[in-house]
Scaffold this motif. Structure first.
Motif, PDB file in Angstrom:
ATOM      1  N   ALA A 106      34.567  33.616 -23.342  1.00 25.38           N
ATOM      2  CA  ALA A 106      35.915  33.380 -23.143  1.00 25.38           C
ATOM      3  C   ALA A 106      36.117  32.227 -22.401  1.00 25.38           C
ATOM      4  O   ALA A 106      37.527  31.729 -22.429  1.00 25.38           O
ATOM      5  N   ASN A 107      35.564  31.702 -21.255  1.00 28.24           N
ATOM      6  CA  ASN A 107      35.774  30.479 -20.505  1.00 28.24           C
ATOM      7  C   ASN A 107      35.783  29.276 -21.680  1.00 28.24           C
ATOM      8  O   ASN A 107      36.481  28.273 -21.364  1.00 28.24           O
TER       9      ASN A 107
ATOM     10  N   ARG B 212      36.630  26.148 -14.685  1.00 31.33           N
ATOM     11  CA  ARG B 212      36.450  27.276 -15.272  1.00 31.33           C
ATOM     12  C   ARG B 212      36.372  28.392 -14.290  1.00 31.33           C
ATOM     13  O   ARG B 212      35.882  28.389 -13.196  1.00 31.33           O
TER      14      ARG B 212
ATOM     15  N   ALA C 283      42.179  32.812 -15.914  1.00 30.46           N
ATOM     16  CA  ALA C 283      41.063  32.372 -16.538  1.00 30.46           C
ATOM     17  C   ALA C 283      41.525  31.024 -17.195  1.00 30.46           C
ATOM     18  O   ALA C 283      42.498  30.672 -17.579  1.00 30.46           O
ATOM     19  N   SER C 284      40.768  30.025 -17.116  1.00 32.09           N
ATOM     20  CA  SER C 284      40.790  28.698 -17.756  1.00 32.09           C
ATOM     21  C   SER C 284      39.791  28.403 -18.753  1.00 32.09           C
ATOM     22  O   SER C 284      38.700  28.532 -18.540  1.00 32.09           O
ATOM     23  N   THR C 285      40.118  28.050 -19.733  1.00 30.52           N
ATOM     24  CA  THR C 285      39.239  27.470 -21.122  1.00 30.52           C
ATOM     25  C   THR C 285      39.357  26.179 -21.316  1.00 30.52           C
ATOM     26  O   THR C 285      38.765  25.909 -22.407  1.00 30.52           O
TER      27      THR C 285
ATOM     28  N   GLY D  53      36.942  29.485 -24.627  1.00 33.18           N
ATOM     29  CA  GLY D  53      37.933  29.843 -25.713  1.00 33.18           C
ATOM     30  C   GLY D  53      37.211  30.502 -27.054  1.00 33.18           C
ATOM     31  O   GLY D  53      38.128  30.533 -28.086  1.00 33.18           O
TER      32      GLY D  53
ATOM     33  N   ARG E 257      40.987  35.132 -23.597  1.00 34.57           N
ATOM     34  CA  ARG E 257      40.768  34.476 -22.449  1.00 34.57           C
ATOM     35  C   ARG E 257      40.712  35.801 -21.265  1.00 34.57           C
ATOM     36  O   ARG E 257      40.256  35.265 -20.105  1.00 34.57           O
TER      37      ARG E 257
END
Length: 485
Positions: A329-330, A14, A6-8, A332, A336
């Motif tokens: 969640a992406n 994303r 996951a990337s936020t 934040g 994550r």
């Protein structure tokens, strides 16, 4: 989607879900969420009995027009909103990150509430069906638990499996109502009154048009979720607008025609009194109408399809909430891990599992409390969801108007569709929110004190989201506004 990382961050890539849903697949998802058979069996008799009687179809026409006007601004913004997430991403793009997070909190509360309410309704309806067939009476939560297991399994897998399941259920439930409608139109007007032991002799006074509109609007809950499936659509900039307009037109036409047929079946002079008689006695007016015009076989099938309608509805809302959590969640706002997609199914499986766990806890709490599955669970949750959904549409219309008024160059020559239609939708939705709040005890079936507390919940969620925003989330959500420039 094969990655599970996951990337936020605003600069990072994303996580996105993947899929090839066409217009039909998205329409099936959102129309199933609207639960047409459930609305025909529940909302339409309420609109007739508590609303304006034989003129109740006009309430559904008005609700459809309002939703179409809302959809114009919603669709106009779609090319400028790059993230899935529906309302909160639209509001974040038009009104900024704080309003976006506030809207996200309202959406989570709204869809979680209606999902819990449907579990209560489904549990009651399943037990009622089993008892009617000569089976034992069992607690509603046993049936709700069985539905939870099925929803968890489908929600964990790829979205296209859910789409196929929903398509079958939706075609069957709409088909059985259409058969009833055709049979009604083919018979002489008011034929059904011949089956009553006592026929009302005088017409009842017409009730409030606003109540018919109110129940018309609540019947559309779920249609707006077309944009939630943006990342799983084949061509989002074409699929989402088409699906939105089709969903409103299909739902609106189906409800209006079905309501008119019910009035025709019993006669305009007596329909409101008959509807109130059913509401008072706890009977199912639509099932009895089907039984009279088409016989016991179709009525029995309709009773079973009411269960599949509710099942399709709760599955659709499960998918919607899971995807909301994935997108949050992406950015934040949520942990994550929720932005993780399954390597094989491409589904937001961790978010889906969490949503299942949440539903299990809420159903258990309702069961322990001894709340009635219809009034206590469904009535109260439908009340929260009704206020929430109108707030969400209102905020989205304001966001669309602000977005295009701030920069008319975004859509030159389209002032009516990009600016004035959102303004019109804003005015109409304020009126509908007024109708909801002034008739709120009618929606919930509860006392004024409890109803007031329920109505405040979505508003408190919005305020909390506006205030309780983290610096990282603020930075990430700011990308929405930047993307629209």
């Amino acid at each position: 989607m094969t990655t599970d990382k996951a990337s936020t961050t605003s600069s990072g890539e994303r996580n996105r879900l993947s899929g090839k849903l066409g217009t039909a697949g998205v329409v099936f998802m959102v129309v199933a969420a609207a639960a047409p058979l459930t609305v025909v069996s529940g909302n339409i008799p309420l609109a007739i009995g508590l609303g304006n009687g034989a003129a109740a179809p006009l309430g559904f026409v008005f609700a459809s027009l309002v939703l179409l006007i809302f959809s114009v601004g919603f669709v106009a913004m779609t090319p400028y909103v790059r993230e899935a997430g529906a309302f909160f991403t639209y509001v974040g793009t038009g009104l900024g990150p704080r309003a976006g997070q506030g809207t996200a909190f309202v959406a989570l509360i709204t869809y979680t509430a209606i999902q819990l309410g449907i579990y209560g309704f489904l549990g009651w309806a399943a037990n009622d069906t089993v008892v009617a067939m000569g089976g034992p009476a069992l607690p509603w939560w046993l049936y709700a638990g069985a539905a939870l297991v099925a929803v968890a399994a489908l929600g964990y897998r790829h979205i296209e499996l859910s789409s196929k399941v929903l398509a079958v259920a939706l075609i069957l439930e709409i088909g059985v109502v259409l058969v009833m409608n055709v049979a009604i139109v083919a018979a002489p007007p008011a034929s059904a009154v011949a089956g009553l032991a006592h026929t009302p002799s005088a017409p009842a006074d017409a009730g409030a048009f606003g109540i018919a509109v109110l129940f018309g609007v609540t019947g559309f809950i779920g249609f707006e979720a077309t944009a939630v499936f943006r990342d799983e659509a084949r061509d989002p900039n074409r699929t989402i607008p088409r699906a939105t307009y089709l969903a409103v037109l299909i739902i609106g036409a189906f409800y209006t025609v079905s309501c008119w047929c019910l009035v025709y079946a019993w006669g305009p002079d007596t329909i409101r009194q008959i509807a109130n008689r059913y509401l008072s006695n706890g009977g199912n007016m639509v099932l009895d109408t089907a039984r009279f015009y088409t016989g016991p076989v179709l009525a029995g099938l309709m009773q079973l399809l009411l269960l599949t309608s509710l099942m399709a509805c709760v599955l659709s809302f499960h998918n919607i909430v899971a995807r909301y959590q994935f997108v949050l969640a992406n950015f934040g706002i949520l942990p994550r891990a929720f932005a993780t997609s399954h390597q094989r199914h491409g589904s937001p499986y961790i978010s889906s599992l969490f949503q299942t766990a949440t539903a299990v806890v809420l159903v258990i709490l309702c069961a322990i409390s001894g709340a009635s599955p219809l009034v206590g669970v469904f009535g109260s949750m439908a009340g929260i969801a009704t206020v929430g959904i109108v707030m969400l549409m209102l905020l989205t219309s304001i966001a669309a108007a602000v977005f295009f008024f701030k920069a008319p160059r975004r859509a030159p020559g389209r002032a009516i569709t990009t600016r004035w239609m959102p303004v019109a939708a804003t005015v109409l939705l304020i009126f509908i929110l007024y109708l909801v709040l002034t008739n709120f005890t009618t929606v919930t079936g509860l006392g004024a004190g409890v109803s007031t507390l329920l109505a405040i919940i979505p508003m408190a969620a919005f305020a909390t989201g506006m205030v309780a925003i983290k610096k990282t989330s603020l930075a990430n959500l700011s990308v929405l506004s930047a993307a629209g420039e």
